[in-house]
Design a protein around this motif. Structure first.
Motif, PDB file in Angstrom:
ATOM      1  N   GLN A 191       0.768  -1.202   0.155  1.00  0.00           N
ATOM      2  CA  GLN A 191      -0.021   0.285   0.018  1.00  0.00           C
ATOM      3  C   GLN A 191       0.745   1.276   0.028  1.00  0.00           C
ATOM      4  O   GLN A 191       0.593   2.188  -0.768  1.00  0.00           O
ATOM      5  N   THR A 204      -7.713   5.565 -10.298  1.00  0.00           N
ATOM      6  CA  THR A 204      -7.919   4.721  -9.452  1.00  0.00           C
ATOM      7  C   THR A 204      -6.815   3.495  -9.768  1.00  0.00           C
ATOM      8  O   THR A 204      -6.579   3.363 -11.101  1.00  0.00           O
ATOM      9  N   ASP A 206      -5.274  -0.306  -8.571  1.00  0.00           N
ATOM     10  CA  ASP A 206      -5.641  -1.281  -7.633  1.00  0.00           C
ATOM     11  C   ASP A 206      -4.404  -2.449  -8.013  1.00  0.00           C
ATOM     12  O   ASP A 206      -4.222  -2.461  -9.007  1.00  0.00           O
ATOM     13  N   VAL A 214      -8.079  -7.553  -3.719  1.00  0.00           N
ATOM     14  CA  VAL A 214      -7.281  -6.020  -3.693  1.00  0.00           C
ATOM     15  C   VAL A 214      -6.300  -6.215  -2.638  1.00  0.00           C
ATOM     16  O   VAL A 214      -6.424  -5.998  -1.280  1.00  0.00           O
ATOM     17  N   SER A 217      -4.366  -0.402  -2.808  1.00  0.00           N
ATOM     18  CA  SER A 217      -5.398   0.655  -3.757  1.00  0.00           C
ATOM     19  C   SER A 217      -5.100   2.002  -3.298  1.00  0.00           C
ATOM     20  O   SER A 217      -4.746   2.157  -2.230  1.00  0.00           O
ATOM     21  N   THR A 218      -5.428   2.970  -4.300  1.00  0.00           N
ATOM     22  CA  THR A 218      -5.506   4.178  -3.990  1.00  0.00           C
ATOM     23  C   THR A 218      -7.084   4.501  -3.183  1.00  0.00           C
ATOM     24  O   THR A 218      -6.906   5.654  -2.700  1.00  0.00           O
ATOM     25  N   ARG A 219      -7.594   3.502  -3.233  1.00  0.00           N
ATOM     26  CA  ARG A 219      -9.027   3.658  -2.406  1.00  0.00           C
ATOM     27  C   ARG A 219      -8.866   2.554  -1.066  1.00  0.00           C
ATOM     28  O   ARG A 219      -9.069   1.377  -1.377  1.00  0.00           O
ATOM     29  N   ALA A 222     -11.136  -0.351  -0.158  1.00  0.00           N
ATOM     30  CA  ALA A 222     -11.317  -1.395  -1.001  1.00  0.00           C
ATOM     31  C   ALA A 222     -10.279  -2.691  -0.669  1.00  0.00           C
ATOM     32  O   ALA A 222     -10.186  -3.694  -1.327  1.00  0.00           O
ATOM     33  N   LEU A 223      -9.340  -2.447   0.291  1.00  0.00           N
ATOM     34  CA  LEU A 223      -8.456  -3.473   0.546  1.00  0.00           C
ATOM     35  C   LEU A 223      -8.946  -4.779   0.968  1.00  0.00           C
ATOM     36  O   LEU A 223      -9.844  -4.593   1.835  1.00  0.00           O
ATOM     37  N   VAL A 227     -12.290  -7.445  -6.037  1.00  0.00           N
ATOM     38  CA  VAL A 227     -11.870  -5.975  -6.646  1.00  0.00           C
ATOM     39  C   VAL A 227     -13.565  -5.751  -7.456  1.00  0.00           C
ATOM     40  O   VAL A 227     -14.098  -4.643  -7.455  1.00  0.00           O
TER      41      VAL A 227
END
Length: 344
Positions: A191, A204, A206, A214, A217-219, A222-223, A227
């Motif tokens: 990360q 985005t 992933d 995932v 992720s840049t989100r 969502a880890l 996905v």
């Protein structure tokens, strides 16, 4: 008067037709140029992320092979105590070694015993647990190939940490499988590699394992989830294609918005790097890359360097009219730089 009005109307209509004839192709050309530029930028960004991940994976792989070879030497000499202390010694000595395990089957040592020991870094200090850090049957399935193999995402059975585990066989002198060495990479290490890119919200990224979980992720929300969970059918079908192909560029629709998607695979791991963005953000993304990326050319080609806030600020740190420190002329010494000898 009526004739003048007609002439004026025809002139305006003619000008409008010319503007449309010239402007529409120009608009199409501009859109095509922006889309092509963004495609190149996204490919470059995907390659940069892949290189950063490959470096991290290579560090773990090299360390794991060294660890396994040394463990194999102790195993062949029957030194069970040295095998027991080896993981903790590596964790204390090498920064990439955040978690190392050794697994030997029963009957490995002279007393008929096996070995299962795991060492990890707990708040900066090495700690050791006696016990298996995974299913020996799963590990033994990786014994055929003399290469590092990465297991799918899992929660570590001893520490509960979200982990990716690399496995390498420990062999006897005649090449027979005797046990397994493991090296763990926490997904938070992955990360950090993604967040360090500093990408805008319109992009985005992933990192997926071979099952579509995932890993980074840049989100952050969502880890450790599939996905395609709670996603549209179009995106779910796109993810299926991503997991079945080594690399490519795709497009799909989210409602009325067209999405651009680029992906690459990480050799030896089965992982996929996936970057996507709405087509409506093309111009904003292109401007962001122009502002934040620096392309450096050399005889071997070119590579892209990400500008940081510090490096951009350093260019303006010293105003052009600021007083400069005094310059001292130091006389050069030595035969090469000294005054020339007088002619004789």
């Amino acid at each position: 008067m009526t004739g003048k009005i007609r002439l004026l109307g025809r002139t305006v209509l003619w000008i409008a037709c010319v503007a449309i004839a010239v402007g529409y192709p120009g608009y199409r050309f501009a859109r095509g140029y922006i889309a092509g530029t963004l495609n190149e930028q996204l490919r470059s960004e995907t390659a940069s992320i892949r290189q950063a991940l490959e470096t991290a994976v290579l560090q773990k792989s090299v360390l794991l092979k060294k660890f396994a070879l040394e463990a194999g030497g102790y195993c062949r000499s029957g030194d069970r105590a040295a095998c027991m202390s080896l993981p903790e010694r590596y964790v204390a000595a090498y920064a990439p070694a955040r978690g190392l395990g050794l697994h030997f089957q029963e009957g490995t040592f002279k007393d008929g015993s096996g070995l299962a020991v795991y060492s990890f870094r707990d708040e900066g200090q090495p700690s050791t647990i006696e016990g298996p850090s995974g299913d020996m049957k799963t590990f033994s399935q990786k014994k055929e190939a003399d290469q590092v193999a990465w297991l799918p995402f899992r929660l570590h059975p001893l520490t509960g940490t979200p982990t990716m585990t690399a496995v390498y066989p420990v062999l006897t002198a005649d090449g027979r499988w005797r046990g397994t060495a493991t090296c763990d990479m926490e997904i938070f290490e992955l990360q950090k590699l993604l967040t360090a890119r500093g990408l805008p919200e319109s992009l985005t990224v992933d990192l997926l394992d071979e099952k579509g979980i995932v890993l980074a992720s840049t989100r952050p929300a969502a880890l450790m989830r599939p996905v395609g969970q709670n996603a549209s059918q179009n995106f779910a079908r796109t993810v299926t294609t991503v997991l079945s192909e080594p690399a490519g560029a795709l497009s799909y629709t989210e409602g009325t918005v067209t999405m651009r998607l680029f992906f690459e695979s990480l050799p030896g791991t089965g992982w996929r790097i996936l970057i996507r963005t709405p087509a409506t953000e093309d111009l904003r993304n292109v401007k962001w890359f122009w502002k934040n990326d620096l392309r450096i050319y050399s005889c071997c080609g070119f590579h892209t360097v990400r500008r940081t806030e510090a490096s951009r600020g350093s260019e303006e740190a010293v105003p052009p009219d600021a007083p400069r420190p005094p310059r001292f002329d130091v006389p050069l010494k030595g035969r090469r730089f000294g005054p020339s000898a007088p002619d004789r």
